[in-house]
Design a protein around this motif. Structure first.
Motif, PDB file in Angstrom:
ATOM      1  N   GLY A  48       0.817  -1.195   0.000  1.00  0.00           N
ATOM      2  CA  GLY A  48       0.000   0.000   0.000  1.00  0.00           C
ATOM      3  C   GLY A  48       0.857   1.253   0.000  1.00  0.00           C
ATOM      4  O   GLY A  48       2.085   1.200   0.168  1.00  0.00           O
ATOM      5  N   ASN A  49       0.228   2.410  -0.190  1.00  0.00           N
ATOM      6  CA  ASN A  49       0.938   3.680  -0.288  1.00  0.00           C
ATOM      7  C   ASN A  49       1.833   3.920   0.931  1.00  0.00           C
ATOM      8  O   ASN A  49       1.398   3.768   2.073  1.00  0.00           O
ATOM      9  N   GLY A  50       3.084   4.283   0.661  1.00  0.00           N
ATOM     10  CA  GLY A  50       4.019   4.639   1.715  1.00  0.00           C
ATOM     11  C   GLY A  50       4.855   3.496   2.246  1.00  0.00           C
ATOM     12  O   GLY A  50       5.895   3.726   2.869  1.00  0.00           O
ATOM     13  N   TRP A  51       4.446   2.261   2.022  1.00  0.00           N
ATOM     14  CA  TRP A  51       5.145   1.126   2.604  1.00  0.00           C
ATOM     15  C   TRP A  51       6.363   0.730   1.770  1.00  0.00           C
ATOM     16  O   TRP A  51       6.802   1.468   0.907  1.00  0.00           O
ATOM     17  N   SER A  52       6.913  -0.432   1.996  1.00  0.00           N
ATOM     18  CA  SER A  52       8.142  -0.859   1.337  1.00  0.00           C
ATOM     19  C   SER A  52       8.241  -2.374   1.412  1.00  0.00           C
ATOM     20  O   SER A  52       7.334  -3.051   1.920  1.00  0.00           O
ATOM     21  N   LEU A  53       9.373  -2.882   0.956  1.00  0.00           N
ATOM     22  CA  LEU A  53       9.604  -4.332   1.023  1.00  0.00           C
ATOM     23  C   LEU A  53       9.697  -4.840   2.454  1.00  0.00           C
ATOM     24  O   LEU A  53       9.644  -6.049   2.697  1.00  0.00           O
ATOM     25  N   ASP A  54       9.834  -3.930   3.425  1.00  0.00           N
ATOM     26  CA  ASP A  54       9.955  -4.352   4.815  1.00  0.00           C
ATOM     27  C   ASP A  54       8.615  -4.452   5.536  1.00  0.00           C
ATOM     28  O   ASP A  54       8.575  -4.803   6.722  1.00  0.00           O
ATOM     29  N   GLY A  55       7.512  -4.135   4.847  1.00  0.00           N
ATOM     30  CA  GLY A  55       6.203  -4.209   5.480  1.00  0.00           C
ATOM     31  C   GLY A  55       5.509  -5.536   5.243  1.00  0.00           C
ATOM     32  O   GLY A  55       5.998  -6.419   4.543  1.00  0.00           O
ATOM     33  N   TYR A  56       4.362  -5.680   5.899  1.00  0.00           N
ATOM     34  CA  TYR A  56       3.442  -6.798   5.674  1.00  0.00           C
ATOM     35  C   TYR A  56       4.003  -8.157   6.104  1.00  0.00           C
ATOM     36  O   TYR A  56       3.564  -9.196   5.611  1.00  0.00           O
ATOM     37  N   GLU A  57       4.929  -8.158   7.048  1.00  0.00           N
ATOM     38  CA  GLU A  57       5.460  -9.441   7.518  1.00  0.00           C
ATOM     39  C   GLU A  57       4.393 -10.384   8.064  1.00  0.00           C
ATOM     40  O   GLU A  57       4.508 -11.598   7.881  1.00  0.00           O
ATOM     41  N   THR A  74       9.780  -2.626  -3.511  1.00  0.00           N
ATOM     42  CA  THR A  74       9.513  -1.319  -2.931  1.00  0.00           C
ATOM     43  C   THR A  74       9.164  -0.368  -4.068  1.00  0.00           C
ATOM     44  O   THR A  74       9.998  -0.110  -4.943  1.00  0.00           O
ATOM     45  N   HIS A  75       7.923   0.143  -4.079  1.00  0.00           N
ATOM     46  CA  HIS A  75       7.492   1.057  -5.137  1.00  0.00           C
ATOM     47  C   HIS A  75       7.992   2.477  -4.852  1.00  0.00           C
ATOM     48  O   HIS A  75       8.397   2.803  -3.727  1.00  0.00           O
ATOM     49  N   LEU A  76       7.915   3.336  -5.852  1.00  0.00           N
ATOM     50  CA  LEU A  76       8.428   4.700  -5.729  1.00  0.00           C
ATOM     51  C   LEU A  76       7.704   5.528  -4.671  1.00  0.00           C
ATOM     52  O   LEU A  76       8.269   6.472  -4.124  1.00  0.00           O
ATOM     53  N   ASP A  77       6.441   5.201  -4.394  1.00  0.00           N
ATOM     54  CA  ASP A  77       5.693   5.982  -3.410  1.00  0.00           C
ATOM     55  C   ASP A  77       6.037   5.610  -1.979  1.00  0.00           C
ATOM     56  O   ASP A  77       5.442   6.150  -1.040  1.00  0.00           O
ATOM     57  N   SER A  78       6.983   4.706  -1.785  1.00  0.00           N
ATOM     58  CA  SER A  78       7.420   4.372  -0.433  1.00  0.00           C
ATOM     59  C   SER A  78       7.889   5.626   0.296  1.00  0.00           C
ATOM     60  O   SER A  78       8.505   6.514  -0.287  1.00  0.00           O
ATOM     61  N   ARG A  79       7.622   5.699   1.592  1.00  0.00           N
ATOM     62  CA  ARG A  79       8.059   6.843   2.397  1.00  0.00           C
ATOM     63  C   ARG A  79       9.566   7.074   2.293  1.00  0.00           C
ATOM     64  O   ARG A  79      10.031   8.206   2.371  1.00  0.00           O
ATOM     65  N   ARG A  80      10.300   5.993   2.113  1.00  0.00           N
ATOM     66  CA  ARG A  80      11.759   6.142   2.080  1.00  0.00           C
ATOM     67  C   ARG A  80      12.252   6.848   0.816  1.00  0.00           C
ATOM     68  O   ARG A  80      13.411   7.247   0.746  1.00  0.00           O
ATOM     69  N   ASN A  81      11.369   7.025  -0.189  1.00  0.00           N
ATOM     70  CA  ASN A  81      11.746   7.751  -1.397  1.00  0.00           C
ATOM     71  C   ASN A  81      11.333   9.217  -1.360  1.00  0.00           C
ATOM     72  O   ASN A  81      11.743  10.000  -2.222  1.00  0.00           O
ATOM     73  N   GLY A  82      10.509   9.608  -0.385  1.00  0.00           N
ATOM     74  CA  GLY A  82      10.182  11.009  -0.186  1.00  0.00           C
ATOM     75  C   GLY A  82       9.432  11.684  -1.316  1.00  0.00           C
ATOM     76  O   GLY A  82       9.589  12.892  -1.535  1.00  0.00           O
ATOM     77  N   ILE A  83       8.601  10.932  -2.028  1.00  0.00           N
ATOM     78  CA  ILE A  83       7.807  11.514  -3.118  1.00  0.00           C
ATOM     79  C   ILE A  83       6.395  11.757  -2.611  1.00  0.00           C
ATOM     80  O   ILE A  83       5.611  10.823  -2.439  1.00  0.00           O
ATOM     81  N   GLY A  84       6.046  13.008  -2.362  1.00  0.00           N
ATOM     82  CA  GLY A  84       4.748  13.342  -1.789  1.00  0.00           C
ATOM     83  C   GLY A  84       3.693  13.633  -2.838  1.00  0.00           C
ATOM     84  O   GLY A  84       3.941  13.577  -4.046  1.00  0.00           O
ATOM     85  N   TRP A  85       2.476  13.977  -2.358  1.00  0.00           N
ATOM     86  CA  TRP A  85       1.334  14.221  -3.247  1.00  0.00           C
ATOM     87  C   TRP A  85       1.644  15.273  -4.307  1.00  0.00           C
ATOM     88  O   TRP A  85       1.183  15.178  -5.448  1.00  0.00           O
ATOM     89  N   ASP A  86       2.412  16.303  -3.927  1.00  0.00           N
ATOM     90  CA  ASP A  86       2.644  17.437  -4.815  1.00  0.00           C
ATOM     91  C   ASP A  86       3.893  17.280  -5.684  1.00  0.00           C
ATOM     92  O   ASP A  86       4.206  18.176  -6.475  1.00  0.00           O
ATOM     93  N   ASP A  87       4.584  16.175  -5.560  1.00  0.00           N
ATOM     94  CA  ASP A  87       5.740  15.918  -6.406  1.00  0.00           C
ATOM     95  C   ASP A  87       5.258  15.659  -7.835  1.00  0.00           C
ATOM     96  O   ASP A  87       4.312  14.899  -8.038  1.00  0.00           O
ATOM     97  N   PRO A  88       5.865  16.275  -8.854  1.00  0.00           N
ATOM     98  CA  PRO A  88       5.399  16.071 -10.231  1.00  0.00           C
ATOM     99  C   PRO A  88       5.467  14.624 -10.696  1.00  0.00           C
ATOM    100  O   PRO A  88       4.756  14.235 -11.626  1.00  0.00           O
TER     101      PRO A  88
END
Length: 303
Positions: A48-57, A74-88
């Motif tokens: 889901g949005n914000g998570w990464s390969l380290d979630g859902y254990e 880990t998708h680009l929208d992971s929190r660790r990539n810092g791409i927010g709603w307003d990022d192009p």
């Protein structure tokens, strides 16, 4: 046949890098699998949005003990990539997510080889995609769902021929019922399920009230009602968006902490996939019998 002993040891390997030209960041994955067993079916999981390969254990570990190899990008929208709603870049991440899943499926042989002896032990003829929330829409695209554009015309087909089953947890509903915020920032949340022909289990919570839709919890059952058979629906009456905490124990966004509910979701998906893959129909049959004889706190319907 895969081993399905829930007390067996599992192993995880991370991070592994998957070739993804033009992505702007490495595509990293985690692989979790039982330490023994042959002909292990594969689940490619989309978070889901914000998570990464380290979630859902809580889900992934249970699937691995049931005899599955689980691959988590880990998708680009992971929190660790810092791409927010307003990022192009955010407007196109939904497409990048789908491309990530294709890259994982297409590169599965190399991924499994990097993870030890799994290339010889996995059954690459039996691949499923599973996802939660935004990940469910991403996984649904691999199963054949499309996205309506602003004029209500379905977009391109992203389905993958190697995937023969799947499961969608708290999947985005359809229709023109997005809130103003969602319509502005998430206009791609308009899936067309009429082309999602691949067999799938839909998991929905009866108390999952999305802040992105003006509809109620039934919004999350559209993937079942609006897609062609064969499909099944696991409806959990008291379930909210994280279905008891599937993303992790004591995760901040969990509003209905319930380890038993998490186990139900995990076991229902593994049982459904074992049946869909024609490996073992006993767990799915037993689950349906339990639902029929149960108290209505959860139920299963199929078409």
């Amino acid at each position: 046949m895969p081993s399905r002993h829930l007390d067996q040891q599992i192993v995880s390997v991370k991070p592994l890098t998957v070739p993804a030209p033009g992505r702007g960041a490495d595509l990293l994955v985690k692989v979790t699998a039982p330490r023994s067993g042959q002909d292990l079916p594969v689940i490619v999981f989309s978070h889901g949005n914000g998570w990464s390969l380290d979630g859902y254990e809580p889900l992934v570990d249970r699937w691995a003990t049931a005899g599955f190899v689980v691959v988590q990008p880990t998708h680009l929208d992971s929190r660790r990539n810092g791409i927010g709603w307003d990022d192009p870049r955010f407007a196109t991440i939904w497409r990048v997510r789908i491309t990530d899943l294709h890259a994982v499926i297409d590169g599965l042989g190399d991924i499994l080889a990097q993870a030890g002896d799994l290339e010889a032990r996995a059954d690459r003829a039996r691949i499923a995609t599973v996802g939660h929330s935004w990940g469910a829409q991403s996984a649904g695209a691999i199963l054949g769902a499309r996205v309506f554009d602003a004029d209500g015309i379905p977009g391109e087909d992203f389905s993958h021929p190697a995937v023969s089953a799947g499961a969608l947890i708290a999947a985005t509903g359809t229709g023109d019922t997005l809130t103003p915020f969602a319509a502005e920032h998430l206009p791609f949340m308009r899936p067309d399920y009429s082309t999602m022909t691949t067999p799938a289990l839909i998991v929905a919570g009866g108390k999952d009230q999305s802040q992105l839709s003006t509809r109620g919890p039934e919004w999350f059952t559209d993937a079942y009602h609006l897609s062609p058979s064969p499909k099944s629906l696991l409806a959990i009456a008291e379930g909210e968006h994280t279905l008891g905490g599937i993303a992790g124990e004591r995760a901040a966004e969990t509003t209905d902490e319930d380890p038993a509910r998490v186990a139900l979701v995990a076991d229902a998906i593994s049982a459904y996939l074992l049946d869909a893959f024609k490996l073992d129909d006993a767990p799915w049959t037993a689950l349906n019998n339990t639902a029929t004889a149960g108290d209505g706190t959860w139920n299963i319907t199929s078409k």
